[in-house]
Scaffold this active site. Structure first.
Site, PDB file in Angstrom:
ATOM      1  N   ASP A  26       0.852  -1.192   0.000  1.00 29.21           N
ATOM      2  CA  ASP A  26       0.000   0.000   0.000  1.00 29.21           C
ATOM      3  C   ASP A  26       0.888   1.243   0.000  1.00 29.21           C
ATOM      4  OD1 ASP A  26      -1.869   2.054   0.538  1.00 29.21           O
ATOM      5  OD2 ASP A  26      -3.141   0.676   1.665  1.00 29.21           O
ATOM      6  N   CYS A  66      -6.921   4.268  -2.100  1.00 27.85           N
ATOM      7  CA  CYS A  66      -7.027   2.866  -1.669  1.00 27.85           C
ATOM      8  C   CYS A  66      -8.273   2.141  -2.170  1.00 27.85           C
ATOM      9  CB  CYS A  66      -6.969   2.784  -0.152  1.00 27.85           C
ATOM     10  SG  CYS A  66      -5.461   3.459   0.566  1.00 27.85           S
ATOM     11  N   HIS A 116     -10.204  -2.910   1.684  1.00 28.89           N
ATOM     12  CA  HIS A 116     -10.922  -1.630   1.731  1.00 28.89           C
ATOM     13  C   HIS A 116     -12.233  -1.692   0.963  1.00 28.89           C
ATOM     14  CE1 HIS A 116     -11.231   2.500   2.865  1.00 28.89           C
ATOM     15  NE2 HIS A 116      -9.949   2.697   3.034  1.00 28.89           N
ATOM     16  N   ASP A 373      -1.534  -0.556  -4.585  1.00 29.34           N
ATOM     17  CA  ASP A 373      -2.747   0.116  -5.053  1.00 29.34           C
ATOM     18  C   ASP A 373      -2.433   1.475  -5.682  1.00 29.34           C
ATOM     19  OD1 ASP A 373      -1.967   1.100  -2.588  1.00 29.34           O
ATOM     20  OD2 ASP A 373      -3.959   1.047  -1.685  1.00 29.34           O
ATOM     21  N   HIS A 374      -1.371   2.114  -5.218  1.00 31.06           N
ATOM     22  CA  HIS A 374      -0.927   3.423  -5.727  1.00 31.06           C
ATOM     23  C   HIS A 374       0.411   3.720  -5.081  1.00 31.06           C
ATOM     24  CE1 HIS A 374      -2.227   4.760  -1.797  1.00 31.06           C
ATOM     25  NE2 HIS A 374      -3.414   4.212  -2.036  1.00 31.06           N
TER      26      HIS A 374
END
Length: 573
Positions: A26, A66, A116, A373-374
């Site tokens: 993450d 997220c 999430h 995710d990023h």
């Protein structure tokens, strides 16, 4: 024409269908890993995965945030398709996801860690989750949205009206070393459960292979002297000796597989780190003692270079409250050292997962994919966290290793997206096109085998959070365009300007590429429909959130462990 139905549940997996291990970090910046060439950050396990696999050098998050990014990944759809606009947006139960497709293709689909998902459906096709989630599953994160984003009015923006959050985690005084906290505890549980699942699958595979090679009871001395049922009351369908609990599971798994092997599995292992707070364990912090750590550059005209989206984001992240420390070399060094340490922490988890695959004879049956995710701005341009389209935030690491080290050493420079993973997994699992509903993503396998040579275009979206208008990113070739609809735009040549400092919007020599990329966004997305749906979504969620608070309604997921089963049986079907 109506889409055909996927393979019915319980059908045999396609012969040769591999296991799939998806490992998620993450907020991991791709370029801050040894796997992507960083000279300081220590990621020996990711480095080895790259040597034995494929590295994608222009992989992007479909939404640098997220919940939307993860919903897009598992659904193979962009945000404006699945309508997961922000961290408090519902992920609807009627959207087919990787768990649904692969379950119907004969896979055992299991999730350990963070995903999430917001809403009452906390499985989305996974048979089970091995942990709860780390953040709330309700609409409560609407409280963190900026006032101008909720009002859908750029004129409501004021740098003093932001919620004042997040930036405080990016100052050196808030880095704590060797202090245990719930984020580390969460990742340790996620990791333990994942390892136990892999060990159980390895045991099932080994038992099945050994049992199928055993002589029948009649061929052994004393055979047939005991009853036909095993300790768990189960009798082998092959007329062999009674089955113990684990062997019974092995036979069931074997019977549901194909080609003489147990049914394949899809395991997603999703960690919180290196997401802030930056509180690394002491041992990984110590690895970076005295290291030269590159710090962000802040030009004198930085403020004038900010786009409208940058200003919205900085205001709502509370950057104004920590301006001096966010640019202090001492503070930046401490924050980056902690971040490097947490990347190494995650790399060690990757290494332990791979070692477990190898130890339990699963390595050559398993595709391993690593991503995030990023990314994280990590104080680049004086900005923190994500929610922005600059590469440190929107670009992600993406590494894939295939059985037999197929395509080892390949580097893919075409722009790709996390939404491309679902169709890739469906190709690996042998799910035919007629068994798929419409997807926005494209399989990555053609890029490896040479069958897909057409130039690729990829997009990202950020419509709520800190933004009062729909916002888009498009990457095609060397150029990237960021569009804040009706307000502002940026165009960058990533080949000559990888730091994204020189905005080419309005420059005559770049007018053709600007028109081309604006046209690509307008062709792909309906601005008015998206804005209308965002407004509907915000109003609906605000009303429902209040009712849920009054009623005490929660959507938390509670992992189920059966006390009648032993420690390994917990992880088996």
């Amino acid at each position: 024409m109506e889409a055909s139905h996927p393979t019915v549940p319980g059908a045999l997996a396609a012969p040769g269908a591999p296991n799939i291990l998806l490992i998620m970090a993450d907020e991991l910046v791709a370029t801050l890993t040894g796997a992507y060439g960083h000279p300081v950050v220590r990621t020996p396990n990711l480095d080895a995965l790259v040597r034995r696999g494929v590295r994608f050098d222009a992989a992007y998050s479909p939404s640098p945030l997220c919940a939307p990014a993860r919903a897009c990944l598992v659904s193979g759809q962009y945000t404006s398709t699945n309508r997961v606009y922000d961290n408090a947006a519902l992920f609807a139960a009627d959207i087919p996801s990787v768990g649904h497709y692969l379950t119907n293709a004969g896979y055992d689909c299991v999730l350990s860690g963070k995903m999430h998902f917001v809403g009452p459906d906390q499985l989305h096709g996974f048979r089970r989750r091995l942990t709860t989630d780390i953040y709330a599953e309700e609409f409560n994160m609407l409280d963190n949205r900026s006032p101008w984003a909720l009002a859908r009015d750029p004129a409501a923006f004021s740098p003093e009206r932001g919620r004042g959050r997040h930036a405080g985690n990016y100052v050196g005084s808030n880095v704590h070393v060797g202090r245990w906290h719930h984020h580390l505890s969460y990742d340790e549980e996620t990791h333990f459960r994942a390892l136990e699942y892999l060990r159980a699958q390895g045991a099932v595979k080994g038992m099945a292979e050994r049992r199928w090679g055993r002589p029948t009871p009649a061929a052994r001395p004393g055979a047939g002297q005991r009853g036909g049922a095993g300790p768990d009351g189960e009798q082998s369908q092959l007329g062999q000796s009674p089955l113990g609990a684990e062997e019974g599971a092995a036979e069931r798994q074997h019977a549901s597989g194909a080609g003489g092997r147990p049914a394949p599995w899809f395991l997603c292992v999703s960690y919180h780190h290196p997401h802030e707070p930056f509180w690394p364990p002491q041992d990984v912090w110590d690895l970076y003692e005295g290291e030269e750590i590159a710090l962000p550059h802040f030009p004198e005209d930085l403020e004038s270079r900010y786009s409208a989206m940058d200003r919205w984001l900085n205001a709502n992240h509370g950057v104004r409250h920590f301006q001096e420390e966010l640019r202090s070399p001492e503070s930046l060094y401490r924050v980056r050292r902690a971040y490097y340490a947490l990347i190494t922490y995650i790399d060690r988890k990757v290494g332990e997962l791979i070692a477990t695959l190898q130890e339990h004879n699963l390595w050559e049956d398993t595709v391993v994919v690593f991503s995030s995710d990023h990314g994280d701005m990590l104080c680049e341009k004086g900005m923190v966290q994500k929610r922005i389209f600059y590469d440190p935030s929107s670009r992600v690491p993406l590494i894939a290793r295939f059985p037999g080290d197929a395509h080892a050493g390949t580097v893919v420079r075409q722009p790709v997206n996390l939404i491309d993973l679902l169709p890739t997994f469906l190709d690996l699992a042998g799910v035919p096109d007629e068994a798929r509903l419409p997807l926005d993503g494209r399989s990555l396998l053609g890029l490896l085998g040479g069958s897909d040579t057409a130039p690729r275009t990829t997009f990202a979206e950020m419509h709520v959070e800190d933004n009062p208008v729909p916002c888009f990113m498009v990457r095609r070739g060397r150029f990237k365009l960021n569009l804040m609809v009706g307000v502002d735009a940026q165009l960058f040549d990533l080949e000559t300007d990888p730091g994204e400092w020189d905005n080419l919007i309005g420059k005559p020599q770049h007018a053709p590429v600007e028109r081309e990329l604006r046209g690509a966004i307008a062709e792909r997305f309906d601005f008015e429909r998206i804005e209308a749906d965002v407004r509907r979504s915000i109003a609906s969620r605000m009303m429902i959130r209040e009712a849920m608070r009054r009623n005490g309604t929660l959507w938390d997921y509670t992992p189920i462990f059966d006390s009648s089963k032993d420690a390994m049986q917990q992880y088996l079907r």
